[in-house]
Scaffold this motif. Structure first.
Motif, PDB file in Angstrom:
ATOM      1  N   HIS A   1       0.921  -1.812  -0.341  1.00 45.89           N
ATOM      2  CA  HIS A   1      -0.468  -0.596  -0.102  1.00 45.89           C
ATOM      3  C   HIS A   1       0.769   0.950  -0.111  1.00 45.89           C
ATOM      4  CE1 HIS A   1      -4.566  -1.257   1.763  1.00 45.89           C
ATOM      5  NE2 HIS A   1      -3.620  -1.831   0.734  1.00 45.89           N
TER       6      HIS A   1
ATOM      7  N   ILE B   1       1.282   4.182  -2.656  1.00 42.74           N
ATOM      8  CA  ILE B   1       1.146   5.626  -2.269  1.00 42.74           C
ATOM      9  C   ILE B   1       1.725   6.311  -2.677  1.00 42.74           C
ATOM     10  CG2 ILE B   1       1.338   7.366  -0.420  1.00 42.74           C
ATOM     11  CD1 ILE B   1      -0.556   5.072   0.964  1.00 42.74           C
TER      12      ILE B   1
ATOM     13  N   PRO C   1      -5.480   6.028   5.198  1.00 39.76           N
ATOM     14  CA  PRO C   1      -6.419   6.790   4.619  1.00 39.76           C
ATOM     15  C   PRO C   1      -6.880   8.122   4.484  1.00 39.76           C
ATOM     16  CG  PRO C   1      -7.102   4.381   5.340  1.00 39.76           C
ATOM     17  CD  PRO C   1      -5.926   5.069   5.750  1.00 39.76           C
TER      18      PRO C   1
ATOM     19  N   VAL D   1      -4.944  11.265   4.447  1.00 40.23           N
ATOM     20  CA  VAL D   1      -4.399  12.217   2.783  1.00 40.23           C
ATOM     21  C   VAL D   1      -5.430  12.380   1.956  1.00 40.23           C
ATOM     22  CG1 VAL D   1      -3.950  10.084   0.545  1.00 40.23           C
ATOM     23  CG2 VAL D   1      -2.801   9.268   2.253  1.00 40.23           C
TER      24      VAL D   1
ATOM     25  N   PRO E   1      -9.435   7.078  -1.878  1.00 35.23           N
ATOM     26  CA  PRO E   1      -8.874   6.079  -0.058  1.00 35.23           C
ATOM     27  C   PRO E   1      -9.323   6.460   1.886  1.00 35.23           C
ATOM     28  CG  PRO E   1      -8.156   8.915  -0.331  1.00 35.23           C
ATOM     29  CD  PRO E   1      -8.353   8.465  -1.689  1.00 35.23           C
TER      30      PRO E   1
END
Length: 411
Positions: free
Chosen positions: A72, A76, A128, A131, A144
């Protein structure tokens, strides 16, 4: 205006495909984590039967949780600009959580289950949301947000496993991890919002390829560390010295087989792909298997160097032979993703290992490792002979060109 501010977080089209120094620093936490995974696998050396199966499954579950965190993060930094302060803060915080998971991993299925779970959920749920908040009004903020919703759905299973009875921990965590991986595969579908399949994401494909190659080298470095530490800590003898040399040669052969053409052309394949996100999703699963196979093989090194001519046991066969077999399967998958075909040399190598396995079950570990090294040496030898007769392959686009129906304004 808000969308404009949020757009500053996205990777510009002309950004560098190389990993930043922060990302390389981030990988250090996973060097520790992979060494802990190897230690848990190595502890199974004397187990047999159901104890070996359950012990392997427990360690595999912890590895898969770590892999999800790392992969992940790689996505990102391939999707968002890693030089942005918000993304840098996210990477540093994830590194700390990964280090906590690494420290607690040896006893994560026992008394350290709660800190392992807390660190995992901090990344999966909180990251998330950070983000999404940084993206502000940008349409991509919903991606996210989906991740956070699905991670929140599996969080009760993680916490129940950490806080509940020990005998329920494994099934609860298996269910929780299955939810997290199924959500990743399906694109985190939500009512009214649809899906955000990673195959349609707009990413820096060359950067993601670079990250996968680096993780393979980290796993290979872990195997070299195991070879050095085990041989350095054991009583010196000619048998152990021979096992040390053969183990090193095996790691060198894994490096050669991975990078010969397919691994070397991974970056070009991403450049040629009409939808690099689709290749990235497939390559993520392939490299999961590759990294796991290298870790399993490194445990075989430890068992052989420790007792080169000890009694054969099912556990050493699983690591000494099973690890290289898994590597060849994953490497064939990688070749298919890059070229749309599989080399005959790897098929021959896998068939030879399958053919020799029943006989190796009755021989000493040193014999098994020697046979494995010999079989792996055949693969580049056959490739070299074929190269003299045929032109080298070039990477082909492994995904069809993107069409209007494939586009996702949020992805």
């Amino acid at each position: 205006m808000a969308a404009g501010r949020g757009a500053g977080l996205l990777r510009p089209p002309m950004s560098s495909g190389r990993a930043t120094f922060l990302e390389l620093f981030f990988d250090l936490a996973f060097v520790v984590a992979l060494s802990r995974v190897s230690q848990r696998f190595a502890a199974l050396g004397d187990d047999t039967g159901w104890a070996l199966v359950t012990g392997f499954g427990r360690t595999l579950l912890l590895f898969l949780a770590l892999w999800l965190i790392w992969s992940h993060t790689a996505w990102i930094t391939s999707r968002y600009e890693p030089e942005q302060p918000v993304i840098q803060a996210v990477v540093v915080a994830t590194m700390f959580a990964g280090l906590v998971m690494a420290v607690t991993l040896p006893r994560a299925m026992e008394e350290r289950a709660l800190p392992f779970t807390a660190a995992y959920l901090m990344v999966m749920v909180v990251r998330p949301l950070v983000v999404a908040a940084a993206l502000r009004g940008h349409p991509r903020r919903l991606v996210p947000f989906r991740l956070a919703v699905w991670a929140s759905a599996s969080a009760p299973l993680w916490l129940a496993g950490a806080l509940g009875p020990d005998h329920l921990r494994l099934p609860l965590w298996v269910a929780a991890l299955a939810v997290d991986y199924v959500a990743w595969a399906l694109g985190w579908p939500l009512p009214w919002l649809g899906v955000a399949k990673v195959g349609r994401w707009r990413i820096a494909g060359t950067h993601l390829a670079d990250r996968y190659q680096q993780m393979f080298l980290i796993a290979l470095g872990e195997s070299i560390l195991v070879i050095g530490v085990v041989f350095g800590g054991a009583d010196y003898s000619a048998e152990r010295a021979a096992a040390f040399a053969i183990a090193f040669a095996t790691s060198a052969l894994l490096w050669r087989i991975y990078f010969y053409r397919a691994g070397l052309l991974l970056t070009k394949a991403f450049d040629r792909a009409g939808m690099p996100g689709r290749l990235g999703a497939a390559s993520e699963r392939t490299h999961l298997l590759i990294v796991l196979s290298v870790l399993v093989t490194s445990v075989g090194y430890e068992l052989v160097i420790d007792e080169p001519f000890g009694q054969p046991r099912p556990s050493w066969l699983l690591f000494v032979v099973g690890g290289p077999m898994l590597f060849l399967v994953a490497r064939m998958r990688l070749e298919w993703e890059i070229f749309g075909q599989v080399s005959r040399s790897q098929i021959i190598g896998l068939a030879a290992l399958l053919l020799f396995t029943p006989a190796l079950a009755r021989w000493a570990p040193m014999v098994g490792l020697s046979v494995v090294a010999g079989v792996l040496a055949l693969v580049p030898l056959i490739d070299g002979l074929r190269r003299r007769r045929q032109p080298q392959e070039v990477s082909v686009s492994p995904t069809r060109p993107e069409t209007s129906g494939d586009r996702d304004s949020e992805a």
